[in-house]
Design a protein around this motif. Sequence first.
Motif, PDB file in Angstrom:
ATOM      1  N   GLY A 121      17.426   8.129  -5.366  1.00  0.00           N
ATOM      2  CA  GLY A 121      16.245   9.380  -5.683  1.00  0.00           C
ATOM      3  C   GLY A 121      16.195  10.160  -6.136  1.00  0.00           C
ATOM      4  O   GLY A 121      17.355  11.097  -6.028  1.00  0.00           O
ATOM      5  N   SER A 122      15.424  11.075  -6.761  1.00  0.00           N
ATOM      6  CA  SER A 122      15.488  12.299  -7.762  1.00  0.00           C
ATOM      7  C   SER A 122      13.781  12.679  -7.619  1.00  0.00           C
ATOM      8  O   SER A 122      13.358  13.828  -8.524  1.00  0.00           O
ATOM      9  N   THR A 123      12.774  11.874  -7.296  1.00  0.00           N
ATOM     10  CA  THR A 123      11.600  12.577  -7.576  1.00  0.00           C
ATOM     11  C   THR A 123      11.029  11.853  -6.250  1.00  0.00           C
ATOM     12  O   THR A 123      10.967  11.018  -5.773  1.00  0.00           O
ATOM     13  N   TYR A 124      10.216  12.770  -5.683  1.00  0.00           N
ATOM     14  CA  TYR A 124       8.671  12.848  -5.032  1.00  0.00           C
ATOM     15  C   TYR A 124       7.572  13.575  -5.377  1.00  0.00           C
ATOM     16  O   TYR A 124       7.121  14.570  -5.822  1.00  0.00           O
ATOM     17  N   ALA A 125       6.409  12.745  -5.040  1.00  0.00           N
ATOM     18  CA  ALA A 125       5.243  13.319  -5.783  1.00  0.00           C
ATOM     19  C   ALA A 125       5.250  14.093  -7.096  1.00  0.00           C
ATOM     20  O   ALA A 125       4.886  14.710  -6.922  1.00  0.00           O
ATOM     21  N   ASP A 126       5.503  13.001  -7.385  1.00  0.00           N
ATOM     22  CA  ASP A 126       5.908  13.124  -8.913  1.00  0.00           C
ATOM     23  C   ASP A 126       6.736  14.915  -9.874  1.00  0.00           C
ATOM     24  O   ASP A 126       6.861  15.282 -10.258  1.00  0.00           O
ATOM     25  N   ARG A 127       7.395  15.500  -8.293  1.00  0.00           N
ATOM     26  CA  ARG A 127       8.420  16.659  -8.296  1.00  0.00           C
ATOM     27  C   ARG A 127      10.278  15.908  -8.621  1.00  0.00           C
ATOM     28  O   ARG A 127       9.925  15.550  -7.882  1.00  0.00           O
ATOM     29  N   PRO A 128      10.566  16.917  -8.927  1.00  0.00           N
ATOM     30  CA  PRO A 128      12.637  16.620  -9.037  1.00  0.00           C
ATOM     31  C   PRO A 128      13.044  17.372  -7.739  1.00  0.00           C
ATOM     32  O   PRO A 128      12.731  18.096  -7.694  1.00  0.00           O
ATOM     33  N   VAL A 129      13.335  16.348  -6.954  1.00  0.00           N
ATOM     34  CA  VAL A 129      14.011  16.588  -5.531  1.00  0.00           C
ATOM     35  C   VAL A 129      14.890  16.462  -5.160  1.00  0.00           C
ATOM     36  O   VAL A 129      15.753  15.727  -6.537  1.00  0.00           O
ATOM     37  N   TYR A 130      15.588  16.891  -4.041  1.00  0.00           N
ATOM     38  CA  TYR A 130      16.996  16.558  -4.042  1.00  0.00           C
ATOM     39  C   TYR A 130      16.686  15.897  -2.282  1.00  0.00           C
ATOM     40  O   TYR A 130      15.571  16.233  -1.110  1.00  0.00           O
ATOM     41  N   VAL A 131      16.800  14.635  -2.825  1.00  0.00           N
ATOM     42  CA  VAL A 131      17.069  13.204  -1.056  1.00  0.00           C
ATOM     43  C   VAL A 131      17.782  13.514  -0.351  1.00  0.00           C
ATOM     44  O   VAL A 131      19.523  12.899  -1.425  1.00  0.00           O
ATOM     45  N   VAL A 132      17.831  14.432   0.763  1.00  0.00           N
ATOM     46  CA  VAL A 132      18.606  14.244   1.795  1.00  0.00           C
ATOM     47  C   VAL A 132      18.171  13.502   3.236  1.00  0.00           C
ATOM     48  O   VAL A 132      17.501  13.675   3.379  1.00  0.00           O
ATOM     49  N   ALA A 133      19.889  12.310   3.760  1.00  0.00           N
ATOM     50  CA  ALA A 133      20.019  12.267   4.177  1.00  0.00           C
ATOM     51  C   ALA A 133      20.390  12.191   5.417  1.00  0.00           C
ATOM     52  O   ALA A 133      21.211  13.219   4.969  1.00  0.00           O
ATOM     53  N   MET A 149      14.287  13.734   3.969  1.00  0.00           N
ATOM     54  CA  MET A 149      13.993  15.031   3.282  1.00  0.00           C
ATOM     55  C   MET A 149      13.641  14.884   2.491  1.00  0.00           C
ATOM     56  O   MET A 149      14.987  14.833   1.809  1.00  0.00           O
ATOM     57  N   TYR A 150      13.104  15.181   1.391  1.00  0.00           N
ATOM     58  CA  TYR A 150      12.868  15.649   0.217  1.00  0.00           C
ATOM     59  C   TYR A 150      12.671  16.931   0.005  1.00  0.00           C
ATOM     60  O   TYR A 150      12.072  17.802   0.239  1.00  0.00           O
ATOM     61  N   ILE A 151      13.711  17.350  -0.291  1.00  0.00           N
ATOM     62  CA  ILE A 151      13.497  19.819  -1.435  1.00  0.00           C
ATOM     63  C   ILE A 151      13.337  19.566  -2.484  1.00  0.00           C
ATOM     64  O   ILE A 151      14.218  19.451  -2.819  1.00  0.00           O
ATOM     65  N   ASP A 152      12.364  20.874  -3.200  1.00  0.00           N
ATOM     66  CA  ASP A 152      12.293  20.682  -4.214  1.00  0.00           C
ATOM     67  C   ASP A 152      13.258  20.987  -5.412  1.00  0.00           C
ATOM     68  O   ASP A 152      13.692  22.278  -4.582  1.00  0.00           O
ATOM     69  N   LEU A 159       9.125  19.469   1.087  1.00  0.00           N
ATOM     70  CA  LEU A 159       8.187  18.186   0.464  1.00  0.00           C
ATOM     71  C   LEU A 159       7.246  17.280   1.851  1.00  0.00           C
ATOM     72  O   LEU A 159       6.423  16.746   1.424  1.00  0.00           O
ATOM     73  N   GLY A 160       8.547  16.800   1.657  1.00  0.00           N
ATOM     74  CA  GLY A 160       8.047  15.454   2.989  1.00  0.00           C
ATOM     75  C   GLY A 160       9.468  15.152   3.844  1.00  0.00           C
ATOM     76  O   GLY A 160      10.797  15.712   3.067  1.00  0.00           O
ATOM     77  N   ALA A 161       8.779  14.372   4.453  1.00  0.00           N
ATOM     78  CA  ALA A 161      10.054  13.868   5.263  1.00  0.00           C
ATOM     79  C   ALA A 161       9.701  12.473   6.185  1.00  0.00           C
ATOM     80  O   ALA A 161       8.941  12.532   5.965  1.00  0.00           O
ATOM     81  N   GLU A 162      10.755  11.896   6.263  1.00  0.00           N
ATOM     82  CA  GLU A 162      10.183  10.382   7.136  1.00  0.00           C
ATOM     83  C   GLU A 162      11.965  10.513   8.437  1.00  0.00           C
ATOM     84  O   GLU A 162      12.763  10.373   7.692  1.00  0.00           O
ATOM     85  N   TRP A 163      11.211  10.223   9.424  1.00  0.00           N
ATOM     86  CA  TRP A 163      12.500  10.451  10.431  1.00  0.00           C
ATOM     87  C   TRP A 163      11.920   9.611  11.826  1.00  0.00           C
ATOM     88  O   TRP A 163      10.661   9.432  12.078  1.00  0.00           O
ATOM     89  N   HIS A 164      13.082   9.393  12.311  1.00  0.00           N
ATOM     90  CA  HIS A 164      12.889   8.304  13.881  1.00  0.00           C
ATOM     91  C   HIS A 164      13.703   9.251  14.766  1.00  0.00           C
ATOM     92  O   HIS A 164      15.314   9.715  14.421  1.00  0.00           O
ATOM     93  N   TYR A 165      13.695   8.691  16.160  1.00  0.00           N
ATOM     94  CA  TYR A 165      13.990   9.366  17.242  1.00  0.00           C
ATOM     95  C   TYR A 165      15.253   8.487  17.205  1.00  0.00           C
ATOM     96  O   TYR A 165      14.983   6.935  17.094  1.00  0.00           O
ATOM     97  N   THR A 166      16.633   9.305  17.634  1.00  0.00           N
ATOM     98  CA  THR A 166      17.697   8.435  17.748  1.00  0.00           C
ATOM     99  C   THR A 166      17.483   8.035  19.192  1.00  0.00           C
ATOM    100  O   THR A 166      17.351   8.690  20.482  1.00  0.00           O
TER     101      THR A 166
END
Length: 218
Positions: A121-133, A149-152, A159-166
């Motif tokens: 992945g390379s975009t988030y909310a139409d912006r170029p990002v680093y997608v870091v798992a 997480m998505y880093i501009d 710019l955002g993140a999605e995560w769950h508890y281990t």
Amino acid sequence: MTASVVGIVREAVARIPRNYAGRPTRLTGFYRESDNDPKGQPRYLVEGLLTVFKVPYQQRTDEGAVQIQQSRKVDLRADHPVRFDWAGGPFIAHLADFVHARAQFIDPAQFRNYDYRLAPGSTYADRPVYVVAFGPRPGNRRARFAGRMYIDQDTYAFLGAEWHYTPTGLRSGIHRADARNLRVAYQPYAGRWHLKSVWWQTKYRPQWARRSSTSANF
């Protein structure tokens, strides 16, 4: 590669003071919380209009004031032998704001517990990002979260993140749960980034199946 990805996250953390609100802010948002049965039908539903007061992001915190301006509740559990209320809902804008709280997965003191890698992945909310798992390092039992997480790429803003508890994270919680999932997004305003939306789902199965979800939009 791992070291360079950690460097991206470290730079994003270092830039929080310049990327996020440097003065107190007030957000207005719509809030919805439901407790659902196994088929996904609400046992009860709460909706409300919130005003959320946030201190500057230079201060690390997951707490703050909230005013409920309007609300309504539909409760279909009148004949149910046990009733649960998920009391933390209106404070979701503070509890789930991982940037303001400096959540464990972006806390430099905790980097040694996590494995970070670039994901597709390379975009988030139409912006170029680093997608870091991110997730626990092999054999690690201290990391509480896993997700992405998505880093501009230009500003290094989260710019955002999605995560769950281990499993470790679930055991560390105040209340027992079978799963906790979160999704958070930020939006730009006046040259800084502010909370845009939060979605939080908790699954808990005592003697009957149950699922609760909470969301807020600003």
